[in-house]
Design a protein around this motif. Structure first.
Motif, PDB file in Angstrom:
ATOM      1  N   ASN A  28       0.908  -1.178   0.079  1.00  0.00           N
ATOM      2  CA  ASN A  28       0.008  -0.054  -0.049  1.00  0.00           C
ATOM      3  C   ASN A  28       0.902   1.109  -0.256  1.00  0.00           C
ATOM      4  O   ASN A  28       0.573   2.298  -0.576  1.00  0.00           O
ATOM      5  N   ASP A  32     -10.161   4.674   0.970  1.00  0.00           N
ATOM      6  CA  ASP A  32      -9.806   3.663   0.384  1.00  0.00           C
ATOM      7  C   ASP A  32     -10.260   3.334  -1.088  1.00  0.00           C
ATOM      8  O   ASP A  32      -9.495   2.565  -1.676  1.00  0.00           O
ATOM      9  N   THR A  62      -6.241   5.690  -1.083  1.00  0.00           N
ATOM     10  CA  THR A  62      -5.283   5.062  -0.458  1.00  0.00           C
ATOM     11  C   THR A  62      -5.540   3.494   0.190  1.00  0.00           C
ATOM     12  O   THR A  62      -6.615   3.581   0.624  1.00  0.00           O
ATOM     13  N   GLY A  63      -4.527   2.532   0.004  1.00  0.00           N
ATOM     14  CA  GLY A  63      -5.033   1.280   0.148  1.00  0.00           C
ATOM     15  C   GLY A  63      -5.035   1.061   1.805  1.00  0.00           C
ATOM     16  O   GLY A  63      -4.293   1.849   2.453  1.00  0.00           O
TER      17      GLY A  63
END
Length: 307
Positions: A129, A238, A254-255
Motif C-alpha cells: 500500500n 480507500d 489509499t489502500g
C-alpha cells in the motif's frame, strides 16, 4: 453470511506452530477473498470471474488486453480495480501477479514456498500500500493544492465517523499546532450537521473527511450536507470511485491493510501527514510562529517528559 471481520478472523489466526502449507490459502481462495467483499456490478463480476479462472495468464496482461479478453472497456477495468480497493489497475495487477506467482510456485518442482506467518503477510500488504502511495506521490500537485486550500479555510473542519474517527483525531490534533481554528467532528447525525453548518457560517470553506471500511451511511449524508451548505470536500478514503467520492471535490484514495481481523491504516496516515506538510508549507511564517508559541506553552506547563 459472515461479516468481513468474521471471515478474516477465521482466515487469519496467528498460530506460529502451523506450517505455511496449512495456513496459506489457495490462489482461488485469495482471489475470492479479494473480490467477494465489495458490491460489484455485473460487468465487474465478469472481470473477477475471468481473473479467477485465468489468474496465471491474466495477471500479466495489460489493461487493454484484459479489457479485450473480458469484453469490457478499459475504464471498466479501472473502475473494477478501484471497487476492489486499489488506486488503479497497476496496483491491482501487482497483487494479481503475486498471487499468480504463488500459484506457479506451488507446482511440482517449484521452489519452497515463503513461510511467512500471517502477521508478516499483513506487514507485506501494508508495504505494498505504501509503495502504491509512493507512486501516486510522483505527482504531488493535488496534495499541495488541497493543502493550501485547507490552510486558508478558517475554520477548518475535520470529520471522521465510527472507525474513521481515529484518523480524523490524529489529523486534527496535529493541524491545531499550525492552524488557528480546527473543528473536529466525530459524531454523526444532527450533531455533525450543526457543526458543518456552523463552520460554513463562520467562514469555513473546506471540510476534510476520512472514510475507511466499513463506510458509514451517515458519512455520506454528512458530505451531502457539507456540499449543500457550500463547503468544499476533500476525502481520504480507500476507494477512488463510488457514492462517497462522488460527493468530494478532491479524493485521495489509499489502500488499507485487510489481512487481519481489523484493518490497518499505514497509507491513510501517511496521506494525512502529507496533507499536513502541505499545510505547513502553504504558510511557513504562521506555521513557525504557532509552533514556537506552542513550544513555549508546553515548556511552561510541562506538557511532556524530558527525553
Amino acid at each position: 453470511m459472515p461479516s468481513p471481520q468474521q471471515a478474516r478472523a477465521q482466515a487469519s489466526a496467528i498460530t506460529s506452530g502451523r506450517t505455511a502449507e496449512e495456513t496459506e490459502p489457495s490462489p482461488t481462495a485469495r482471489l475470492r477473498e479479494l473480490f467477494d467483499g465489495p458490491r460489484l456490478s455485473p460487468g465487474q463480476r465478469r472481470i473477477a470471474q475471468y481473473l479467477i479462472e485465468h489468474i496465471t495468464e491474466a495477471a500479466f496482461l495489460s489493461i487493454t488486453d484484459l479489457a479485450d479478453r473480458v469484453g469490457v472497456s478499459q475504464p471498466s477495468v479501472t473502475r473494477f480495480a478501484a471497487a476492489v480497493g486499489f488506486s488503479g489497475y497497476p496496483a491491482l495487477r501487482e497483487r494479481l501477479q503475486a498471487i499468480a506467482l504463488a500459484a506457479l510456485g506451488s507446482a511440482p518442482g517449484a521452489p519452497a514456498p515463503d513461510r511467512s506467518n500471517e502477521l508478516q503477510a499483513a506487514v507485506d500488504a501494508e508495504i505494498e500500500n505504501l509503495e502504491n502511495l509512493r507512486r501516486d506521490f510522483a505527482d504531488p500537485d493535488q496534495v499541495i493544492e488541497v493543502g493550501r486550500a485547507l490552510s486558508r479555510s478558517t475554520p477548518l473542519t475535520v470529520l471522521g465517523l465510527r472507525i474513521s474517527g481515529a484518523l480524523a483525531e490524529y489529523f486534527a490534533y496535529a493541524a491545531r499546532r499550525i492552524h488557528p481554528d480546527v473543528r473536529l467532528v466525530t459524531k454523526g447525525g444532527t450533531v455533525a450537521y450543526d457543526a458543518l453548518l456552523q463552520s460554513r457560517e463562520a467562514g469555513g470553506t473546506w471540510l476534510l473527511a476520512f472514510s475507511m471500511p466499513r463506510h458509514a451511511q451517515e458519512t455520506l449524508t454528512a458530505l451531502r450536507v457539507a456540499r449543500t451548505a457550500g463547503l468544499k470536500v476533500a476525502l481520504v478514503t480507500d476507494l477512488g470511485l463510488g457514492p462517497l467520492a462522488d460527493e468530494a471535490d478532491a479524493v485521495f484514495a489509499t489502500g488499507t491493510g485487510s489481512r487481519l481481523v481489523f484493518d490497518s491504516y499505514a497509507a491513510p496516515v501517511m496521506m494525512s501527514s502529507a496533507l499536513l506538510q502541505a499545510m505547513t508549507d502553504a504558510d511557513p511564517e504562521r506555521t513557525q510562529a504557532r509552533l514556537e508559541a506552542y513550544e513555549q506553552v508546553s515548556e511552561q506547563h510541562q506538557f511532556f517528559l524530558r527525553d
